[in-house]
Design a protein around this motif. Structure first.
Motif, PDB file in Angstrom:
ATOM      1  N   ALA A  53      39.021  34.469  34.654  1.00 56.30           N
ATOM      2  CA  ALA A  53      40.356  33.889  34.863  1.00 56.30           C
ATOM      3  C   ALA A  53      41.280  34.932  35.476  1.00 56.30           C
ATOM      4  N   ILE A  54      42.231  34.457  36.244  1.00 54.08           N
ATOM      5  CA  ILE A  54      43.269  35.343  36.788  1.00 54.08           C
ATOM      6  C   ILE A  54      44.617  34.668  36.547  1.00 54.08           C
ATOM      7  N   SER A  55      45.698  35.382  36.751  1.00 51.53           N
ATOM      8  CA  SER A  55      46.998  34.722  36.604  1.00 51.53           C
ATOM      9  C   SER A  55      47.928  35.160  37.729  1.00 51.53           C
ATOM     10  N   ARG A  56      48.900  34.329  37.969  1.00 49.96           N
ATOM     11  CA  ARG A  56      49.910  34.594  38.995  1.00 49.96           C
ATOM     12  C   ARG A  56      51.270  34.201  38.469  1.00 49.96           C
ATOM     13  N   GLY A  79      58.950  31.557  38.707  1.00 48.93           N
ATOM     14  CA  GLY A  79      58.940  32.538  37.620  1.00 48.93           C
ATOM     15  C   GLY A  79      57.892  32.250  36.552  1.00 48.93           C
ATOM     16  N   SER A  80      57.328  31.012  36.555  1.00 51.24           N
ATOM     17  CA  SER A  80      56.299  30.678  35.543  1.00 51.24           C
ATOM     18  C   SER A  80      55.043  31.501  35.806  1.00 51.24           C
ATOM     19  N   PHE A  81      54.289  31.705  34.734  1.00 49.05           N
ATOM     20  CA  PHE A  81      52.970  32.313  34.883  1.00 49.05           C
ATOM     21  C   PHE A  81      51.927  31.206  34.928  1.00 49.05           C
ATOM     22  N   GLN A  85      41.791  29.255  35.927  1.00 50.53           N
ATOM     23  CA  GLN A  85      40.564  29.366  35.125  1.00 50.53           C
ATOM     24  C   GLN A  85      39.340  29.274  36.035  1.00 50.53           C
ATOM     25  N   ILE A  86      38.886  30.424  36.518  1.00 51.65           N
ATOM     26  CA  ILE A  86      37.756  30.453  37.454  1.00 51.65           C
ATOM     27  C   ILE A  86      36.490  29.911  36.771  1.00 51.65           C
ATOM     28  N   PHE A  87      36.298  30.289  35.508  1.00 52.60           N
ATOM     29  CA  PHE A  87      35.117  29.824  34.766  1.00 52.60           C
ATOM     30  C   PHE A  87      35.080  28.286  34.744  1.00 52.60           C
ATOM     31  N   ALA A 125      41.162  34.674  45.595  1.00 56.58           N
ATOM     32  CA  ALA A 125      41.442  34.262  46.976  1.00 56.58           C
ATOM     33  C   ALA A 125      42.864  34.653  47.298  1.00 56.58           C
ATOM     34  N   GLY A 126      43.196  34.634  48.570  1.00 57.05           N
ATOM     35  CA  GLY A 126      44.578  34.925  48.959  1.00 57.05           C
ATOM     36  C   GLY A 126      44.829  36.411  49.093  1.00 57.05           C
ATOM     37  N   SER A 127      46.109  36.752  49.095  1.00 57.30           N
ATOM     38  CA  SER A 127      46.481  38.116  49.496  1.00 57.30           C
ATOM     39  C   SER A 127      46.076  39.175  48.465  1.00 57.30           C
ATOM     40  N   ARG A 128      45.839  38.807  47.194  1.00 56.61           N
ATOM     41  CA  ARG A 128      45.437  39.811  46.209  1.00 56.61           C
ATOM     42  C   ARG A 128      43.996  39.587  45.759  1.00 56.61           C
ATOM     43  N   ASN A 129      43.154  39.153  46.678  1.00 59.58           N
ATOM     44  CA  ASN A 129      41.757  38.955  46.270  1.00 59.58           C
ATOM     45  C   ASN A 129      41.047  40.302  46.168  1.00 59.58           C
ATOM     46  N   CYS A 130      39.796  40.266  45.777  1.00 64.07           N
ATOM     47  CA  CYS A 130      39.066  41.507  45.497  1.00 64.07           C
ATOM     48  C   CYS A 130      38.801  42.288  46.784  1.00 64.07           C
ATOM     49  N   ILE A 131      39.262  43.522  46.819  1.00 64.33           N
ATOM     50  CA  ILE A 131      39.016  44.315  48.031  1.00 64.33           C
ATOM     51  C   ILE A 131      37.612  44.917  48.013  1.00 64.33           C
ATOM     52  N   GLY A 132      36.935  44.803  46.856  1.00 68.59           N
ATOM     53  CA  GLY A 132      35.601  45.404  46.752  1.00 68.59           C
ATOM     54  C   GLY A 132      34.481  44.388  46.891  1.00 68.59           C
ATOM     55  N   GLN A 133      34.812  43.154  47.359  1.00 69.88           N
ATOM     56  CA  GLN A 133      33.789  42.105  47.275  1.00 69.88           C
ATOM     57  C   GLN A 133      32.568  42.353  48.148  1.00 69.88           C
TER      58      GLN A 133
END
Ligand code: HEM
Length: 183
Positions: A53-56, A79-81, A85-87, A125-133
């Motif tokens: 999971a990730i959050s924004r 402002g909400s978080f 849920q990737i899983f 995905a998007g601008s903060r996706n994994c740079i190590g993929q």
């Protein structure tokens, strides 16, 4: 997953033999040729996403339209978080047929094209996706590839089941038990 599915493990081994022949090392140019191994790794990342999971935090309001008749859209305020849920996405029956089944063919080029690019998000995905993929995919291909060239991975009735827990990453509470034998 390959220990649980010897037929797919063997297909990966056959591909490694065809691509590498008697060569000891896996070179850069080999990595793109290991397509079946790549499909198996992706299917493993689907069914066991290391980052479940990730959050924004929303920098603008986000409105979800309902597919159900007469249910009004819902809006999350700026402002909400929001938790993603990737899983759950990877096991959503509206996105994946028989999601509990390990099936590397989901990742043939044809099948990938039939899905939304956001159906499979092990690296976000998007601008903060994994740079190590790309590094991670190559590392996994080399590590798993070199192991299964020399060893058969398997489980049997004595092998304890893996108990998963979701911490920051998806992990096992009791180790990942597999057996190996030299080929
Ligand atoms: C299977 C292995 C890996 C998985 C599943 C994975 C997954 C992820 C995910 C889901 C994110 C996004 C987090 C978010 O959106 O909040 C992320 C971010 C990140 N990953 Fe990975 N990762 C892996 C390997 C790696 C490796 C090997 C490196 C470095 C060599 C790496 C470096 C990073 C960095 C620096 C970020 C933060 C990017 C940013 O915030 O702009 N990752 N990773």
């Amino acid at each position: 997953m390959l220990a649980q599915h010897p037929e797919y493990q063997q297909k990966c081994r056959d591909e490694l033999e065809e691509v590498l022949k008697d060569k000891e090392d896996i070179d850069w140019s080999d990595l793109t040729k290991l397509q079946y191994l790549t499909m198996c790794i992706k299917e493993t990342l689907r069914i066991r996403p290391p980052v479940p999971a990730i959050s924004r935090q929303l920098d603008q309001p986000l409105t979800f339209k309902s597919k159900t008749h007469n249910v009004p859209p819902t809006t999350l305020a700026k402002g909400s978080f929001a938790g993603v849920q990737i899983f759950s996405l990877h096991r959503n029956v509206h996105v994946w047929e028989e999601p509990e089944v390990f099936n590397p063919d989901r990742f043939t080029q044809d099948n990938i094209k039939k899905r939304s690019p956001h159906a499979f998000l092990p690296f976000s995905a998007g601008s903060r996706n994994c740079i190590g993929q790309n590094f991670a995919m190559n590392e996994m291909k080399i590590a798993v590839g070199q192991i299964i060239r020399k060893y058969e991975l398997y489980i049997d009735d004595d092998t304890p089941d893996t108990v998963m827990e979701t911490a920051l990453v998806l992990r096992s509470t009791n180790g990942i038990m597999i057996k190996i034998r030299k080929i």
